[in-house]
Design a protein around this motif. Structure first.
Motif, PDB file in Angstrom:
ATOM      1  N   GLY A 263      -3.193  -1.421  -0.701  1.00 42.29           N
ATOM      2  CA  GLY A 263      -2.297  -0.953   0.312  1.00 42.29           C
ATOM      3  C   GLY A 263      -1.023  -0.432  -0.193  1.00 42.29           C
ATOM      4  O   GLY A 263      -0.516  -0.361  -1.405  1.00 42.29           O
ATOM      5  N   GLY A 264      -0.078   0.530   0.472  1.00 45.90           N
ATOM      6  CA  GLY A 264       0.752   1.300  -0.005  1.00 45.90           C
ATOM      7  C   GLY A 264       0.541   2.615   0.064  1.00 45.90           C
ATOM      8  O   GLY A 264      -0.315   3.449   0.524  1.00 45.90           O
TER       9      GLY A 264
ATOM     10  N   ASN B  45      -9.238  -1.254   2.628  1.00 49.41           N
ATOM     11  CA  ASN B  45      -8.386  -0.469   1.883  1.00 49.41           C
ATOM     12  C   ASN B  45      -7.383   0.204   2.927  1.00 49.41           C
ATOM     13  O   ASN B  45      -7.867   1.127   3.880  1.00 49.41           O
ATOM     14  CB  ASN B  45      -9.205   0.794   1.189  1.00 49.41           C
TER      15      ASN B  45
ATOM     16  N   THR C 160       0.268   6.315  -2.556  1.00 48.06           N
ATOM     17  CA  THR C 160       0.214   6.776  -4.013  1.00 48.06           C
ATOM     18  C   THR C 160       1.125   7.613  -4.217  1.00 48.06           C
ATOM     19  O   THR C 160       1.815   8.406  -3.396  1.00 48.06           O
ATOM     20  CB  THR C 160      -1.368   7.528  -4.306  1.00 48.06           C
TER      21      THR C 160
ATOM     22  N   GLY D 290       3.596   0.279   3.475  1.00 42.55           N
ATOM     23  CA  GLY D 290       2.720  -0.866   3.086  1.00 42.55           C
ATOM     24  C   GLY D 290       2.894  -2.109   3.991  1.00 42.55           C
ATOM     25  O   GLY D 290       2.496  -3.336   3.624  1.00 42.55           O
TER      26      GLY D 290
ATOM     27  N   ALA E 137      -1.252  -2.824  -4.945  1.00 41.23           N
ATOM     28  CA  ALA E 137      -0.223  -2.481  -3.920  1.00 41.23           C
ATOM     29  C   ALA E 137       0.643  -1.505  -4.731  1.00 41.23           C
ATOM     30  O   ALA E 137       0.985  -1.915  -6.011  1.00 41.23           O
ATOM     31  CB  ALA E 137       0.553  -3.611  -3.416  1.00 41.23           C
ATOM     32  N   SER E 138       1.322  -0.707  -4.030  1.00 35.84           N
ATOM     33  CA  SER E 138       2.496   0.201  -4.864  1.00 35.84           C
ATOM     34  C   SER E 138       3.855  -0.239  -4.459  1.00 35.84           C
ATOM     35  O   SER E 138       4.919   0.057  -4.744  1.00 35.84           O
ATOM     36  CB  SER E 138       2.328   1.592  -3.944  1.00 35.84           C
TER      37      SER E 138
ATOM     38  N   SER F  43       3.773   6.083   3.727  1.00 37.49           N
ATOM     39  CA  SER F  43       3.353   4.702   4.133  1.00 37.49           C
ATOM     40  C   SER F  43       4.054   3.714   3.501  1.00 37.49           C
ATOM     41  O   SER F  43       4.663   3.958   2.370  1.00 37.49           O
ATOM     42  CB  SER F  43       1.923   4.722   3.147  1.00 37.49           C
TER      43      SER F  43
ATOM     44  N   ALA G 100      -4.519   1.746   2.153  1.00 36.55           N
ATOM     45  CA  ALA G 100      -3.438   2.369   1.297  1.00 36.55           C
ATOM     46  C   ALA G 100      -3.541   4.005   1.780  1.00 36.55           C
ATOM     47  O   ALA G 100      -4.690   4.406   2.026  1.00 36.55           O
ATOM     48  CB  ALA G 100      -3.824   2.611  -0.258  1.00 36.55           C
TER      49      ALA G 100
END
Ligand SMILES: Cc1cc2nc3c(=O)[nH]c(=O)nc-3n(C[C@H](O)[C@H](O)[C@H](O)COP(=O)(O)O)c2cc1C
Length: 378
Positions: free
Chosen positions: A191-192, A265, A194, A210, A231-232, A208, A267
């Motif tokens: 998640g999160g 997923n 890019t 997250g 995660a980001s 996004s 993300a």
């Protein structure tokens, strides 16, 4: 109405109908017990404080009565509270070295340790100086407790102390102790957003937040699943997390070829990559950026798990089901969760679940509530 009633279930109904005996022994972390009790109540629990004499030197029974709406039990009476109260969990927080050792040995010389002999489920949150925690006798007692199926919230090590875990972790582990089924599945949550690098300091990213991934990871943890996250953004510290920024990072993680029972997923992965320039692009000048189509990540997840669930963000409601149906087929997913751009950054979301045989159902609510429905799919 007691003031504690006004917060009952304010966060969730996950502990509705559950009674937690909060055992409080005499360590300085007693000062956290008001907040801890009230957070459990916010998830719907009835909390009954049971305090040792030493705990009463740190905080007053009246404080705990105010926090929970229940008179603190400081000694057993003719009511035989330890057998007449029907409780689901004995959470001892903080758990001193002394109380932990007595529980390990089955000593019942005060109200708290007597409750420990009648508890069906126990969760201990140790808190003490490091030298006490590392003491051989105490470690033997911890081992003995674990062998009896007693659960622990690991202390946080620092400043030569084994400090009581944070409230968020203790609440998560209480939920896990009460909600977990048998044989937790291994699940990966991605998640999160890019961030595709333009140069060494700038990225092209998206909005996004997250929040959906965080809700999914926490729900999976509370269900007793063996959760990993990519995660980001920062995840709760008790979730094993690999951090990513770009698609390149994600592809590196996929190359490790780990396997799971399920991958979800959610993300927001860029559809484009950029030819990255070295250093820092000079400011004040017009520049042209060429975006190349990015490799698709979902199809690469197929061989990592039996169940693969992806997310599809559509511009408006009329497009959700067709786009999600397309994604299931194109990326060979078991389910696609369709949603619209209103869900970006929001605490709540409306989703359309689409499976291989077509739309399954539509639901909406807080991301924490929707996470439950998504995890039910696996
Ligand atoms: C200021 C103070 C702080 C203490 N903090 C702790 C602690 O964090 N952990 C611990 O195991 N004992 C701590 N102790 C020692 C316990 O209070 C002592 O072992 C006591 O017998 C514990 O009794 P109980 O387990 O019945 O509550 C502390 C004592 C004092 C005076």
């Amino acid at each position: 109405m007691h003031p504690s009633e006004s917060i009952k279930g304010a966060l969730s109904q996950k502990l509705e109908g559950r009674t937690i005996v909060l055992g409080i022994s005499g360590g300085i972390a007693c000062v956290e017990c008001v907040k801890l009790a009230r957070q459990l109540i916010r998830h719907g629990a009835e909390v009954i404080p049971v305090m040792t004499d030493e705990a009463c030197r740190f905080i007053s029974p009246m404080t705990m009565e105010f926090a929970t709406g229940n008179a603190a039990i400081t000694g057993l009476s003719g009511k035989t509270e330890h057998v007449s109260i029907d409780f689901d969990l004995l959470l001892v927080a903080p758990c001193t070295a002394n109380t932990l050792s007595k529980i390990a040995l089955g000593i019942a010389d005060n109200a708290l340790t007597t409750f420990a002999l009648t508890a069906r489920k126990m969760l201990l949150a140790p808190s003490m100086h490091l030298s006490m925690y590392e003491n051989e006798v105490l470690q033997r007692h911890i081992k003995r407790c674990r062998e009896r199926g007693i659960l622990f919230v690991p202390p946080e090590m620092g400043e030569r102390k084994a400090k009581m875990a944070g409230i968020e972790r203790i609440v998560a582990d209480s939920l896990r102790a009460l909600r977990a089924g048998r044989g937790g599945k291994r699940v990966l949550i991605i998640g999160g957003a890019t961030g595709e690098p333009l140069d060494d300091v700038r990225v092209i990213t998206n909005l996004s937040s997250g929040k959906m991934a965080r809700a999914l990871a926490m729900e999976a943890y509370e269900r007793g699943m063996d959760v990993e996250a990519w995660a980001s953004f920062p995840m709760p510290p008790y979730i094993t997390t690999e951090h990513f920024t770009s698609i390149h990072d994600l592809l590196g993680l996929i190359k490790r070829e780990r396997t799971y029972d399920a991958v979800i997923n959610c993300a927001a992965i860029s559809d484009f990559t950029v030819a990255k320039q070295k250093g820092k692009i000079k400011s004040g000048k017009k520049m042209t950026v060429t975006l190349e189509p990015a490799p698709r990540v979902n199809p690469l997840l197929r061989k990592m798990a039996k169940t693969v669930i992806g997310f599809k963000l559509a511009e408006n409601e009329s497009e959700v089901i067709p786009r999600a149906t397309e994604l299931v087929e194109k990326d060979d997913l078991d389910y696609a969760i369709g949603n619209t751009i209103e869900s970006l950054g929001s605490d709540s979301v409306r989703i359309w679940i689409v499976g291989k045989k077509g739309p399954v159902r539509e639901t909406s609510g807080k991301k924490e509530e929707v996470a439950m429905e998504i995890l039910d799919l696996i």
